[in-house]
Write an enzyme that holds these catalytic residues in place. Structure first.
Site, PDB file in Angstrom:
ATOM      1  N   GLN A 243     -12.276  26.206 -28.159  1.00 16.14           N
ATOM      2  CA  GLN A 243     -11.252  27.062 -28.481  1.00 16.14           C
ATOM      3  C   GLN A 243     -10.025  26.289 -27.751  1.00 16.14           C
ATOM      4  OE1 GLN A 243     -11.457  31.112 -27.295  1.00 16.14           O
ATOM      5  NE2 GLN A 243      -9.291  31.608 -27.654  1.00 16.14           N
TER       6      GLN A 243
ATOM      7  N   GLY B 258      -6.454  29.368 -20.749  1.00 10.99           N
ATOM      8  CA  GLY B 258      -7.429  28.279 -20.862  1.00 10.99           C
ATOM      9  C   GLY B 258      -7.450  27.662 -19.432  1.00 10.99           C
ATOM     10  N   GLU B 259      -7.206  27.874 -18.500  1.00  8.84           N
ATOM     11  CA  GLU B 259      -7.198  27.292 -17.267  1.00  8.84           C
ATOM     12  C   GLU B 259      -8.616  26.865 -16.910  1.00  8.84           C
ATOM     13  OE1 GLU B 259      -5.916  25.879 -13.357  1.00  8.84           O
ATOM     14  OE2 GLU B 259      -4.708  26.786 -15.033  1.00  8.84           O
TER      15      GLU B 259
END
Length: 178
Positions: free
Chosen positions: A29, A47-48
């Site tokens: 993703q 999305g770190e």
């Protein structure tokens, strides 16, 4: 990296495990980023962990969705909370602080934040109750020394010396029952 994102601590072993998965199976993703005028660069909305794992994996690029146009601070915080709550859980105090920040940002009550994030109202109220505990106990919760369920039950007590005594007892009980 967004300095206001809810997750503060990242478990190195979990990042390494995710890096191994990304190396073997690829990134499933994309992360989401937005332009930040203050920092004059793209910062991560969600999305770190994937970003950090990609770096650990030694990859030179990452799949990314660029959010262009205006996005409210409230929407950014909501997306970050949803991302973290639905994936690897935030630590209990991170969750509590992030929920409180979102509520403050929007002047929401607990029910409104629960509806917005699709959480049960009881989860929100239990989480927020942790913020009423003394700082020393919040640090115990952060470090994993005191479980969130025991801490929530302790948050119902109003007498601080009794609270501290029961917290020590609860911590001892958790250790001996393992």
């Amino acid at each position: 990296v967004d300095p206001a994102q809810p997750r503060i601590k990242f478990d190195d072993a979990e990042i390494e495990r995710l890096a191994l998965s990304i190396r073997e199976k690829g990134q499933l993703q994309p992360i989401r980023v937005r332009w930040n005028e203050q920092f004059e660069k793209w910062i991560i909305i969600v999305g770190e962990r994937r970003f950090r794992a990609t770096q650990v994996a030694g990859l030179s690029s990452i799949q990314c969705f660029f959010h262009e146009g205006a996005i409210s601070e409230s929407e950014v915080r909501a997306q970050q909370l949803i991302e973290n709550l639905l994936r690897e859980d935030l630590r209990p105090m991170e969750e509590a602080r992030a929920l409180a920040a979102l509520m403050d940002l929007n002047q929401w009550n607990g029910k409104q934040v629960a509806e917005s994030l699709r959480l049960s109202p009881s989860r929100v109220s239990r989480s927020l109750a942790l913020l009423d505990l003394p700082e020393a106990m919040q640090q115990q919760i952060d470090s994993g020394g005191l479980g969130k369920t025991a801490a929530y039950e302790l948050s119902k007590l109003r007498d601080e010396p009794t609270l501290i005594k029961f917290a020590a007892d609860a911590k001892l009980q958790e250790v001996t029952s393992r």
